[in-house]
Design a protein around this motif. Structure first.
Motif, PDB file in Angstrom:
ATOM      1  N   ASP A 123     -95.587  32.949  88.273  1.00  0.00           N
ATOM      2  CA  ASP A 123     -94.561  33.570  87.423  1.00  0.00           C
ATOM      3  C   ASP A 123     -93.499  34.298  88.236  1.00  0.00           C
ATOM      4  OD1 ASP A 123     -95.711  32.639  85.107  1.00  0.00           O
ATOM      5  OD2 ASP A 123     -96.701  34.525  84.604  1.00  0.00           O
ATOM      6  N   CYS A 124     -92.277  34.233  87.715  1.00  0.00           N
ATOM      7  CA  CYS A 124     -91.126  34.886  88.320  1.00  0.00           C
ATOM      8  C   CYS A 124     -91.293  36.400  88.260  1.00  0.00           C
ATOM      9  CB  CYS A 124     -89.873  34.461  87.541  1.00  0.00           C
ATOM     10  SG  CYS A 124     -88.348  35.097  88.190  1.00  0.00           S
ATOM     11  N   GLU A 125     -90.969  37.049  89.370  1.00  0.00           N
ATOM     12  CA  GLU A 125     -91.023  38.507  89.420  1.00  0.00           C
ATOM     13  C   GLU A 125     -89.716  39.026  89.990  1.00  0.00           C
ATOM     14  OE1 GLU A 125     -94.432  39.741  91.620  1.00  0.00           O
ATOM     15  OE2 GLU A 125     -95.816  38.613  90.357  1.00  0.00           O
ATOM     16  N   GLY A 126     -89.490  40.305  89.840  1.00  0.00           N
ATOM     17  CA  GLY A 126     -88.286  40.903  90.386  1.00  0.00           C
ATOM     18  C   GLY A 126     -87.206  41.072  89.343  1.00  0.00           C
ATOM     19  N   LYS A 127     -86.086  41.600  89.808  1.00  0.00           N
ATOM     20  CA  LYS A 127     -84.971  41.881  88.906  1.00  0.00           C
ATOM     21  C   LYS A 127     -84.056  40.669  88.801  1.00  0.00           C
ATOM     22  CE  LYS A 127     -83.194  46.013  88.901  1.00  0.00           C
ATOM     23  NZ  LYS A 127     -82.565  47.292  89.233  1.00  0.00           N
ATOM     24  N   ARG A 128     -83.484  40.513  87.633  1.00  0.00           N
ATOM     25  CA  ARG A 128     -82.509  39.443  87.392  1.00  0.00           C
ATOM     26  C   ARG A 128     -81.228  39.778  88.148  1.00  0.00           C
ATOM     27  NH1 ARG A 128     -79.367  38.172  81.876  1.00  0.00           N
ATOM     28  NH2 ARG A 128     -79.095  35.939  82.139  1.00  0.00           N
ATOM     29  N   PRO A 129     -80.670  38.794  88.883  1.00  0.00           N
ATOM     30  CA  PRO A 129     -79.414  39.051  89.601  1.00  0.00           C
ATOM     31  C   PRO A 129     -78.286  39.450  88.650  1.00  0.00           C
ATOM     32  CG  PRO A 129     -80.427  37.008  90.346  1.00  0.00           C
ATOM     33  CD  PRO A 129     -81.197  37.468  89.141  1.00  0.00           C
ATOM     34  N   GLY A 130     -77.331  40.179  89.168  1.00  0.00           N
ATOM     35  CA  GLY A 130     -76.192  40.625  88.378  1.00  0.00           C
ATOM     36  C   GLY A 130     -75.292  39.474  87.960  1.00  0.00           C
ATOM     37  N   PHE A 131     -74.375  39.742  87.032  1.00  0.00           N
ATOM     38  CA  PHE A 131     -73.531  38.678  86.480  1.00  0.00           C
ATOM     39  C   PHE A 131     -72.569  38.091  87.505  1.00  0.00           C
ATOM     40  CE2 PHE A 131     -70.806  42.315  85.944  1.00  0.00           C
ATOM     41  CZ  PHE A 131     -69.520  41.813  86.043  1.00  0.00           C
ATOM     42  N   THR A 132     -72.349  38.766  88.636  1.00  0.00           N
ATOM     43  CA  THR A 132     -71.463  38.208  89.661  1.00  0.00           C
ATOM     44  C   THR A 132     -72.145  37.112  90.475  1.00  0.00           C
ATOM     45  OG1 THR A 132     -72.111  39.964  91.199  1.00  0.00           O
ATOM     46  CG2 THR A 132     -70.109  40.323  89.907  1.00  0.00           C
ATOM     47  N   ASP A 133     -73.474  37.072  90.434  1.00  0.00           N
ATOM     48  CA  ASP A 133     -74.240  36.036  91.132  1.00  0.00           C
ATOM     49  C   ASP A 133     -74.691  35.000  90.108  1.00  0.00           C
ATOM     50  OD1 ASP A 133     -75.890  34.474  92.674  1.00  0.00           O
ATOM     51  OD2 ASP A 133     -77.343  36.051  93.147  1.00  0.00           O
ATOM     52  N   MET A 134     -73.763  34.141  89.699  1.00  0.00           N
ATOM     53  CA  MET A 134     -74.055  33.207  88.611  1.00  0.00           C
ATOM     54  C   MET A 134     -75.120  32.173  88.987  1.00  0.00           C
ATOM     55  SD  MET A 134     -70.479  32.751  86.555  1.00  0.00           S
ATOM     56  CE  MET A 134     -69.679  31.725  87.732  1.00  0.00           C
ATOM     57  N   VAL A 135     -75.103  31.703  90.238  1.00  0.00           N
ATOM     58  CA  VAL A 135     -76.092  30.712  90.661  1.00  0.00           C
ATOM     59  C   VAL A 135     -77.482  31.348  90.703  1.00  0.00           C
ATOM     60  CG1 VAL A 135     -76.833  29.238  92.576  1.00  0.00           C
ATOM     61  CG2 VAL A 135     -74.426  29.328  91.943  1.00  0.00           C
ATOM     62  N   GLY A 136     -77.578  32.517  91.318  1.00  0.00           N
ATOM     63  CA  GLY A 136     -78.853  33.220  91.391  1.00  0.00           C
ATOM     64  C   GLY A 136     -79.392  33.549  90.010  1.00  0.00           C
ATOM     65  N   ARG A 137     -78.487  33.926  89.125  1.00  0.00           N
ATOM     66  CA  ARG A 137     -78.876  34.268  87.754  1.00  0.00           C
ATOM     67  C   ARG A 137     -79.396  33.033  87.010  1.00  0.00           C
ATOM     68  NH1 ARG A 137     -76.618  39.035  84.975  1.00  0.00           N
ATOM     69  NH2 ARG A 137     -77.060  38.815  82.781  1.00  0.00           N
ATOM     70  N   ALA A 138     -78.725  31.905  87.181  1.00  0.00           N
ATOM     71  CA  ALA A 138     -79.154  30.667  86.522  1.00  0.00           C
ATOM     72  C   ALA A 138     -80.525  30.236  87.042  1.00  0.00           C
ATOM     73  CB  ALA A 138     -78.127  29.562  86.752  1.00  0.00           C
ATOM     74  N   LYS A 139     -80.730  30.349  88.357  1.00  0.00           N
ATOM     75  CA  LYS A 139     -82.025  30.000  88.945  1.00  0.00           C
ATOM     76  C   LYS A 139     -83.117  30.931  88.411  1.00  0.00           C
ATOM     77  CE  LYS A 139     -80.760  27.941  93.380  1.00  0.00           C
ATOM     78  NZ  LYS A 139     -80.867  28.140  94.833  1.00  0.00           N
ATOM     79  N   PHE A 140     -82.810  32.230  88.386  1.00  0.00           N
ATOM     80  CA  PHE A 140     -83.788  33.206  87.892  1.00  0.00           C
ATOM     81  C   PHE A 140     -84.156  32.897  86.444  1.00  0.00           C
ATOM     82  CE2 PHE A 140     -85.088  37.032  85.732  1.00  0.00           C
ATOM     83  CZ  PHE A 140     -85.943  37.659  86.634  1.00  0.00           C
ATOM     84  N   ASP A 141     -83.152  32.653  85.608  1.00  0.00           N
ATOM     85  CA  ASP A 141     -83.401  32.378  84.185  1.00  0.00           C
ATOM     86  C   ASP A 141     -84.221  31.104  83.983  1.00  0.00           C
ATOM     87  OD1 ASP A 141     -82.011  34.664  83.554  1.00  0.00           O
ATOM     88  OD2 ASP A 141     -80.191  33.627  82.913  1.00  0.00           O
TER      89      ASP A 141
END
Length: 83
Positions: A40-58
């Protein structure tokens, strides 16, 4: 051949697909790989300025609760479809 061996073979095959999958499929491949290898994914969701990181996290977070074995099997099946 064990599930882990099949998974490792699918990981190798994913690098030699005949054509590059679309972005949504790439996210699914990434998320299944992370779920299968780390759980399972852990950690904080990246901020909205990191769109790629956020999409991967989601994408990865969407698989929360999926067992590693189930994620491995889904990954194997997806790579087989893309060959």
């Amino acid at each position: 051949m064990s599930l882990k061996d099949q998974f490792d073979a699918a990981v190798a095959a994913s690098k030699q697909l005949p054509e590059r999958p679309d972005n949504m499929t790439l996210l699914k491949i990434y998320a299944l790989f992370k779920q299968a290898s780390e759980g399972d994914c852990e950690g904080k969701r990246p901020g909205f300025t990191d769109m790629v990181g956020r999409a991967k996290f989601d994408a990865w977070d969407g698989l929360k609760g999926t067992s590693k074995d189930e994620a491995m099997q889904q990954y194997i099946d997806l790579i087989e479809e893309l060959k």
